[in-house]
Structures are given as structure tokens and as C-alpha cells.
Design an enzyme around this catalytic site. Structure first.
Site, PDB file in Angstrom:
ATOM      1  N   SER A  86      44.090  30.781  38.510  1.00  0.00           N
ATOM      2  CA  SER A  86      44.613  31.188  37.211  1.00  0.00           C
ATOM      3  C   SER A  86      46.060  30.725  37.107  1.00  0.00           C
ATOM      4  O   SER A  86      46.338  29.548  37.297  1.00  0.00           O
ATOM      5  CB  SER A  86      44.466  32.709  37.035  1.00  0.00           C
ATOM      6  OG  SER A  86      44.856  33.104  35.739  1.00  0.00           O
ATOM      7  N   HIS A 128      41.410  29.397  34.902  1.00  0.00           N
ATOM      8  CA  HIS A 128      41.741  30.099  33.665  1.00  0.00           C
ATOM      9  C   HIS A 128      42.811  29.314  32.917  1.00  0.00           C
ATOM     10  O   HIS A 128      43.870  29.010  33.470  1.00  0.00           O
ATOM     11  CB  HIS A 128      42.273  31.498  33.958  1.00  0.00           C
ATOM     12  CG  HIS A 128      41.282  32.379  34.651  1.00  0.00           C
ATOM     13  ND1 HIS A 128      41.654  33.502  35.361  1.00  0.00           N
ATOM     14  CD2 HIS A 128      39.932  32.318  34.734  1.00  0.00           C
ATOM     15  CE1 HIS A 128      40.584  34.087  35.849  1.00  0.00           C
ATOM     16  NE2 HIS A 128      39.515  33.390  35.492  1.00  0.00           N
ATOM     17  N   ASP A 130      39.871  38.686  38.897  1.00  0.00           N
ATOM     18  CA  ASP A 130      38.625  37.947  38.701  1.00  0.00           C
ATOM     19  C   ASP A 130      38.230  37.238  39.990  1.00  0.00           C
ATOM     20  O   ASP A 130      39.018  36.488  40.567  1.00  0.00           O
ATOM     21  CB  ASP A 130      38.808  36.932  37.562  1.00  0.00           C
ATOM     22  CG  ASP A 130      37.516  36.244  37.173  1.00  0.00           C
ATOM     23  OD1 ASP A 130      36.434  36.811  37.419  1.00  0.00           O
ATOM     24  OD2 ASP A 130      37.594  35.143  36.580  1.00  0.00           O
TER      25      ASP A 130
END
Length: 353
Positions: A170, A197, A290
Site C-alpha cells: 500500500s 493499493h 489488509d
């Protein structure tokens, strides 16, 4: 109070972004700049906590300005892009090579259905970046060091079984992934699946930018395509990505997980089910959690699991959560991850930090 310098070549865009940021009580725009030369002067005088940077500024463009800032007055930089063409996005990721930490789409104007969501995303990104210590955490400025939480698999696992690698990232991930993929050999023998992400509209340009530094074929995944050895597949915008037993990629409009689509958790769960102990998976720098629980699931299925260490991470969120859950067999500095993966898939005995 987070002090922000807004750098925008367009006066209208500058006014709009300033208004958005000042709407949050925890943020104040202390100065604006219309070109790269003004930016350097403003950074020196104002010492902002965060800079939002337009790539297309006169006199000195945002790419060069970012490079000079990171060399002289290192400050967290968020690239703000208003164009959707591929060359623009590739240029944006070149700025991340120079030291920028994040990329966001310029929020739509008031009245647009996406305005509020994009504005809030920009505000949250600025808040997150204000906590980043760029001198200590910029990966390319670090030398190889041993991980504080090293682990070794010793002879407990036969590395000859590894048939796939899955990675989640991310915030800070683009630079981390570039470092890893650039260091992998061109004959890397297994496919690599990645969820990064990223704001919608950037993943294709990011994949294109990686071809300048990596010898591996890099794709944005398409539904039904067969996994090929040594190829890298990124999950596309707004799709969950998984794999089937026939070695095919499946893209689905399934519900977001952790508010995300694509989700790392979704991919890791599928890899655990289909490949189990024949896989390796890891979490890199990024906020949130996540993929953390699913990395533990992979470990329980016999996969080799790893997490990027705190010192080389921009944000030690997802990887840190995985470490707390004892999901990572290896905790590695960024510069050691490609070496560990290469040793693993090439059957070189012990795989260790």
C-alpha cells in the site's frame, strides 16, 4: 496542526486544493507556489510538514523540484495528478523515484459526484504523510542491514515446491516494488501476483513505468489469462483478483474487503486454497491491515511468508499487523527481499534474513 505547502501550476487548481485542505481543522496551508523555483524557496522559508506537488509546473517541473527537495530539505511529498493519459502517469511515478511518497488524483470540482470522497482521500493522505520520517525511512537511502526480527526456515521446508509468489503493498509500495522487481533475475522461474493499493487510474501507468527498471514482463492482469513463469501480474482497478487450479487469473466484481477492491486478503486467501505450501507470500509497506490475517492463513497452509521490516517501510501498518499475528516466517529489510525470493525459487537450501 499539519503545515502544508501546495504546489500547483494552475491557479484555479491551487485555490481548489487549498480550500479542501483548509476545510480540515487539523491542516493549514501555510504557502502556495506556482512553479518549481518558488517551491524550493518556500520549502526553505516555511518548513512545511507535507508538500502537495503538481508535476507540470513552469521553470522547474515537479519531478526536478521533488528531487532537489529530497536532496536538500527532505519533506514528505504527495504527487497530485490531474491528467489521465498514460505518459502523465508514467511521469508521476518517475517523481516517486525522486522521493515522493504517494500519488493522488486531483479532487474533482464541487458538484461532481466524486468530489467529497476524493477530497476526504486527499485530506487523509496528507495526514498520513505528515507522520512519515523521510530521512530515516526512504528505502533507497538505506544500506543493507540485518532485520531486527530475523527468522530462518532452516531445513524445515523444501523450496523446490514453490510455484507462485504473491505480494501485497500500500502506501510506499510503488518504490518498494520497484526495488524488488528490479533486483529479480530475468530468469525468475515462477509467476508473481501483486495487489498494490492505488488511486484509480494509476495502475496501468505504474506497471508501464516498472518496465524501465525490471527485466521481467509486467502486466495488468486480465480475466482468464494463464499464469506464466517469470511474469508479474498486477490486480487492476476495481476488481478482486484470485487464481484457479488451472493456473488462470480470475477477476471479479466481488465486494470490497477492508474497504478495498482489489484486496490483498482476497488474493492471499485464493493462493492459500489453490497453492498452499507451494507458494510464497509477503506484505510490504502500507497502512491498514489488509492481508495480515490471510498471511497467517498462508503460513498455516505451509507457505513461506515474509513481511517488510519497520526500518525500511514508509508506513509499517500491514506488515506490522502481520508480525503481531506471527504470520511472517521472515521479517526482512527491503534490500533483502528479492535475494530471499530468488534463493527460495532456485532451491538454494536455507532461506533466511
Amino acid at each position: 496542526m499539519i503545515k502544508v505547502l501546495v504546489v500547483e501550476g494552475s491557479p484555479a487548481a491551487c485555490e481548489s486544493l487549498t480550500r479542501i485542505l483548509n476545510s480540515d481543522p487539523g491542516i493549514t496551508v501555510i504557502a502556495t507556489a506556482g512553479d518549481g523555483t518558488e517551491t524550493l524557496s518556500a520549502v526553505r522559508r516555511q518548513q512545511p510538514d507535507v508538500i502537495t506537488m503538481d508535476i507540470h509546473t513552469p521553470k522547474l517541473n515537479g519531478l526536478e523540484a521533488a528531487r532537489l527537495i529530497m536532496e536538500t530539505y527532505p519533506t514528505p511529498i504527495v504527487i497530485v495528478s490531474g491528467r489521465e493519459n498514460l505518459s502523465e502517469v508514467v511521469t508521476t511515478f518517475n517523481a516517486m523515484d525522486a522521493g515522493a511518497l504517494a500519488v493522488r488524483r486531483r479532487p474533482a470540482e464541487i458538484g461532481h459526484p466524486d468530489h467529497e470522497a476524493m477530497a476526504q482521500d486527499m485530506i487523509q493522505t496528507v495526514k498520513l504523510m505528515s507522520d512519515v520520517k523521510v530521512i530515516r525511512r526512504w528505502p533507497r537511502m538505506r544500506t543493507a542491514t540485518a532485520a531486527p526480527n530475523q527468522a530462518s526456515m532452516g531445513s524445515t521446508r523444501d523450496p523446490a515446491r514453490t510455484r507462485i509468489v504473491a505480494i501485497g503493498a500500500s502506501t510506499g509500495g510503488p518504490s518498494a516494488l520497484e526495488t524488488i522487481l528490479a533486483a529479480l533475475p530475468k530468469d525468475f522461474p515462477v509467476p508473481i501476483l501483486i495487489v498494490q493499493h492505488m488511486s484509480a487510474g494509476f495502475i496501468t501507468g505504474f506497471a508501464r513505468s516498472l518496465t524501465n527498471s525490471s527485466s521481467l514482463p509486467i502486466h495488468v492482469a486480465t480475466h482468464g489469462e494463464l499464469l506464466l513463469p517469470g511474469h508479474v501480474y498486477f490486480a487492476p482497478d476495481e476488481y478482486q483478483m484470485k487464481v484457479e487450479r488451472e493456473g488462470k487469473i480470475v477477476l471479479a466484481k466481488d465486494a470490497p474487503e477492508h474497504g478495498l477492491r482489489p484486496s490483498i486478503s482476497y488474493l492471499f486467501r485464493a493462493v492459500a486454497e489453490v497453492y498452499g505450501s507451494d507458494s510464497a507470500a509477503g506484505l510490504l509497506t502500507g497502512m491498514g491491515r489488509d492481508g495480515a490475517s490471510e498471511l497467517r492463513l498462508l503460513k498455516e497452509h505451509g507457505a513461506v511468508t515474509f513481511a517488510q521490516n519497520r526500518e525500511s517501510s514508509v508506513v509499517h501498518g500491514m506488515a506490522g499487523e502481520a508480525i503481531k499475528l506471527d504470520a511472517a516466517m521472515l521479517v526482512l529489510p527491503l534490500v533483502k527481499i528479492a535475494e530471499a525470493l530468488t534463493n527460495l525459487v532456485n532451491h538454494r537450501g536455507e532461506i533466511k534474513a
